[in-house]
Write a protein that holds these residues in place. Structure first.
Motif, PDB file in Angstrom:
ATOM      1  N   ALA A  86       0.556  -1.508   0.046  1.00  0.00           N
ATOM      2  CA  ALA A  86      -0.175  -0.160  -0.260  1.00  0.00           C
ATOM      3  C   ALA A  86       0.754   1.196   0.140  1.00  0.00           C
ATOM      4  O   ALA A  86       0.309   2.324  -0.826  1.00  0.00           O
ATOM      5  N   ASP A  87       1.940   1.575   0.577  1.00  0.00           N
ATOM      6  CA  ASP A  87       2.960   2.044   1.069  1.00  0.00           C
ATOM      7  C   ASP A  87       3.932   2.863  -0.662  1.00  0.00           C
ATOM      8  O   ASP A  87       3.663   4.003  -0.769  1.00  0.00           O
ATOM      9  N   GLU A  88       3.955   1.239  -1.034  1.00  0.00           N
ATOM     10  CA  GLU A  88       4.884   1.463  -2.449  1.00  0.00           C
ATOM     11  C   GLU A  88       3.618   2.108  -3.369  1.00  0.00           C
ATOM     12  O   GLU A  88       3.507   3.548  -4.437  1.00  0.00           O
ATOM     13  N   ALA A  89       2.597   1.408  -3.297  1.00  0.00           N
ATOM     14  CA  ALA A  89       1.116   1.798  -4.592  1.00  0.00           C
ATOM     15  C   ALA A  89       0.707   3.029  -3.931  1.00  0.00           C
ATOM     16  O   ALA A  89       0.937   4.242  -4.945  1.00  0.00           O
ATOM     17  N   LYS A  90       1.076   3.932  -3.129  1.00  0.00           N
ATOM     18  CA  LYS A  90       0.937   5.479  -2.526  1.00  0.00           C
ATOM     19  C   LYS A  90       2.309   6.585  -2.956  1.00  0.00           C
ATOM     20  O   LYS A  90       1.473   7.250  -4.199  1.00  0.00           O
ATOM     21  N   ALA A  91       2.988   5.518  -3.125  1.00  0.00           N
ATOM     22  CA  ALA A  91       4.420   6.727  -2.952  1.00  0.00           C
ATOM     23  C   ALA A  91       4.386   6.778  -5.232  1.00  0.00           C
ATOM     24  O   ALA A  91       4.627   7.692  -5.204  1.00  0.00           O
ATOM     25  N   ALA A  92       4.114   5.913  -5.400  1.00  0.00           N
ATOM     26  CA  ALA A  92       4.015   5.313  -7.065  1.00  0.00           C
ATOM     27  C   ALA A  92       2.813   6.468  -7.318  1.00  0.00           C
ATOM     28  O   ALA A  92       2.943   7.061  -8.501  1.00  0.00           O
ATOM     29  N   LEU A  93       1.955   6.090  -7.023  1.00  0.00           N
ATOM     30  CA  LEU A  93      -0.170   7.428  -7.440  1.00  0.00           C
ATOM     31  C   LEU A  93       1.121   8.960  -6.974  1.00  0.00           C
ATOM     32  O   LEU A  93       0.559   9.357  -7.979  1.00  0.00           O
ATOM     33  N   GLU A  94       1.250   8.732  -5.864  1.00  0.00           N
ATOM     34  CA  GLU A  94       2.307  10.451  -5.752  1.00  0.00           C
ATOM     35  C   GLU A  94       3.003  11.010  -6.754  1.00  0.00           C
ATOM     36  O   GLU A  94       3.029  12.108  -7.141  1.00  0.00           O
ATOM     37  N   GLU A  95       3.738  10.325  -7.072  1.00  0.00           N
ATOM     38  CA  GLU A  95       4.643  10.434  -8.075  1.00  0.00           C
ATOM     39  C   GLU A  95       4.738  10.813  -9.199  1.00  0.00           C
ATOM     40  O   GLU A  95       4.335  11.626 -10.684  1.00  0.00           O
ATOM     41  N   MET A  96       3.901   9.830 -10.043  1.00  0.00           N
ATOM     42  CA  MET A  96       2.756   9.691 -11.463  1.00  0.00           C
ATOM     43  C   MET A  96       1.579  10.909 -11.190  1.00  0.00           C
ATOM     44  O   MET A  96       1.968  11.809 -12.686  1.00  0.00           O
ATOM     45  N   ILE A  97       1.477  11.453 -10.580  1.00  0.00           N
ATOM     46  CA  ILE A  97       0.173  12.649 -10.034  1.00  0.00           C
ATOM     47  C   ILE A  97       1.588  13.629 -10.098  1.00  0.00           C
ATOM     48  O   ILE A  97       1.412  14.675 -11.219  1.00  0.00           O
ATOM     49  N   ALA A  98       3.052  13.921 -10.003  1.00  0.00           N
ATOM     50  CA  ALA A  98       3.718  15.086  -9.583  1.00  0.00           C
ATOM     51  C   ALA A  98       3.811  14.481 -11.457  1.00  0.00           C
ATOM     52  O   ALA A  98       4.675  15.766 -12.183  1.00  0.00           O
TER      53      ALA A  98
END
Length: 161
Positions: A86-98
């Motif tokens: 979940a943490d990895e997915a959250k970080a990947a999502l935040e990176e993609m949004i950025a």
């Protein structure tokens, strides 16, 4: 002279002598001893079976506890893994949004620059047309008109570029 009770006594004594002669009390004792031994063996077998059953029960309880502990460990590991994912997915999502935000901002800046360039180009065209119209209406002679027009176009072009 001899009455029936005497004969009964004599018969009883002869019966006991015959039993003793045939060793019936020893045989009965041996049979009783054999029966007691059989009962002891059955009791010993039952005791052994009970001990084996208790050992098996203790073994199964130990295995059950181990299985429960292993299941708890698996659940705990799964929770940790799920949290990590979940943490990895959250970080990947935040990176993609950025990245997408940055790309959108770059597109907006490019569109803005294109719009400004287009507005400048259009303004230059309008200024040239206006200058042509003003020069054409104010100058009577064709020579003067061409000379002033060329100077105005050059001046506008130089100032815009």
């Amino acid at each position: 002279m001899f009455d029936a009770s005497l004969w009964a006594l004599v018969g009883l004594i002869l019966f006991f002598v015959l039993l003793w002669y045939l060793k019936v009390p020893g045989k009965i004792g041996a049979m009783l001893d054999q029966q007691a031994d059989n009962i002891k063996q059955e009791l010993e077998g039952a005791r052994k079976l009970r001990e084996e059953a208790q050992a098996l029960m203790a073994e199964y309880q130990r295995k059950r506890k181990e299985a429960e502990a292993e299941a708890e460990q698996i659940v705990a590991d799964a929770k940790v893994e799920a949290d990590r994912l979940a943490d990895e997915a959250k970080a990947a999502l935040e990176e993609m949004i950025a990245r997408r935000t940055k790309a959108a901002e770059a597109k907006i800046a490019q569109a803005e620059a294109n719009a400004i360039a287009e507005v400048r180009s259009r303004a230059a065209d309008v200024a040239v047309q206006a200058a042509e119209t003003i020069v054409a209406s104010s100058a009577a002679k064709a020579e003067v008109q061409d000379k002033v027009l060329k100077q105005s176009i050059k001046q506008v072009s130089d100032s815009l570029n």
